[in-house]
Design a protein around this motif. Structure first.
Motif, short mmCIF file in Angstrom:
data_model
loop_
_atom_site.label_atom_id
_atom_site.label_comp_id
_atom_site.label_asym_id
_atom_site.label_seq_id
_atom_site.Cartn_x
_atom_site.Cartn_y
_atom_site.Cartn_z
N SER A 187 -23.59 -14.48 -23.06
CA SER A 187 -22.95 -14.58 -21.91
C SER A 187 -21.76 -15.33 -22.13
O SER A 187 -20.47 -15.17 -21.69
N MET A 188 -21.73 -16.49 -22.60
CA MET A 188 -20.60 -17.37 -22.92
C MET A 188 -19.76 -16.87 -24.02
O MET A 188 -18.39 -16.93 -23.64
N GLU A 189 -19.89 -16.24 -24.72
CA GLU A 189 -19.44 -15.50 -25.84
C GLU A 189 -18.42 -14.30 -25.22
O GLU A 189 -17.46 -14.16 -25.42
N MET A 190 -19.23 -13.67 -24.53
CA MET A 190 -18.48 -12.52 -23.71
C MET A 190 -17.45 -13.04 -22.63
O MET A 190 -16.33 -12.33 -22.60
N GLU A 191 -17.96 -14.19 -21.89
CA GLU A 191 -16.68 -14.55 -21.18
C GLU A 191 -15.57 -15.13 -21.85
O GLU A 191 -14.44 -14.94 -21.40
N SER A 192 -15.66 -15.55 -23.00
CA SER A 192 -14.72 -16.13 -23.91
C SER A 192 -13.86 -14.96 -24.24
O SER A 192 -12.81 -14.89 -24.32
N VAL A 193 -14.13 -13.97 -24.47
CA VAL A 193 -13.80 -12.32 -24.86
C VAL A 193 -12.82 -11.89 -23.84
O VAL A 193 -11.70 -11.53 -23.92
N ARG A 194 -13.45 -12.18 -22.77
CA ARG A 194 -12.73 -11.57 -21.30
C ARG A 194 -11.45 -12.53 -21.06
O ARG A 194 -10.62 -12.29 -20.65
N GLU A 195 -11.64 -13.92 -21.26
CA GLU A 195 -10.66 -14.73 -21.06
C GLU A 195 -9.32 -14.41 -22.19
O GLU A 195 -8.39 -14.38 -21.72
N TRP A 196 -9.87 -14.26 -23.27
CA TRP A 196 -8.90 -13.72 -24.36
C TRP A 196 -8.20 -12.39 -23.93
O TRP A 196 -6.88 -12.28 -24.03
N GLU A 197 -8.94 -11.63 -23.40
CA GLU A 197 -8.28 -10.33 -23.11
C GLU A 197 -7.55 -10.47 -21.83
O GLU A 197 -6.48 -9.61 -21.66
N ALA A 198 -7.73 -11.39 -20.82
CA ALA A 198 -6.75 -11.71 -19.83
C ALA A 198 -5.23 -12.10 -20.46
O ALA A 198 -4.35 -11.91 -19.88
#
Length: 200
Positions: free
Chosen positions: A138-149
């Motif tokens: 979940s932490m890695e996916m949150e990082s991906v979402r932040e980068w995507e933003a």
């Protein structure tokens, strides 16, 4: 009495300063350092800025990509376009070519799905095939979402990164214009219909 008063020598004060500086090697070193810094500051303020010609404007690109199609847009082709996929979406990062283009610090992401690399803080294209990211925590996916933003904010969205066997969306400027005009007409018709019922 007037004869007893010493007459100040012109330049006596400056002579004393020069003698004080010359007599101490430390003072000479400090004077050289100050002169060098002053030269650097003056040189920087009078430097002529280098001319960098503007990047040519590329035509807008709107399409979905397979991994193989995406690989072609790594900045080495003739038009120099650079595309990067993040979390299933493809972005045109050509205006950030100094970062993502050939020789840039993130050039490994050019023409790739950068999601896993961004999630794990690794500047490398981690896979040659489609990566569904299902094993990320979940932490890695949150990082991906932040980068995507950040990519959404800075760069132009091009399309989706297709899963194997997935059909691409048919993007067409004519269809988009027709949809927006028909949506506008439907709203007007709906408003008119409402008025008609009120009058009846």
């Amino acid at each position: 009495m007037a004869e007893d008063t010493p007459v100040p020598e012109s330049g006596g004060f400056l002579t004393n300063i020069v003698l004080e500086i010359v007599q101490s090697p430390l003072n000479i070193a400090l004077l050289i350092a100050i002169a060098f810094l002053a030269f650097k500051i003056l040189k920087r303020t009078h430097a002529v800025p280098a001319y960098h010609p503007p990047e040519p404007q590329l035509p807008k690109l709107r399409k979905d990509f397979t991994i193989e199609e995406l690989k072609k847009f790594d900045g080495t082709q003739e038009d120099g376009r650079v595309l990067v996929a993040v979390n299933g979406n493809v972005y045109d990062v050509t205006k950030g070519k100094r970062f993502y283009g050939p020789g840039g610090p993130y050039s490994a992401f050019a023409g790739c799905d950068a999601s896993r690399g961004l999630a794990t803080f690794s500047v490398a294209c981690k896979t040659d095939g489609y990566d569904d990211l299902s094993d990320l925590n979940s932490m890695e996916m949150e990082s991906v979402r932040e980068w995507e933003a950040q990519f959404k904010e800075k760069y132009e969205y091009v399309g989706r990164l297709l899963r194997p066997g997935e059909e691409p969306t048919n993007y067409s400027d004519d269809e988009e214009e027709e949809e927006s005009s028909s949506a506008g007409n439907a709203t007007v018709a709906g408003e008119g219909g409402g008025d008609k019922k009120k009058n009846e």
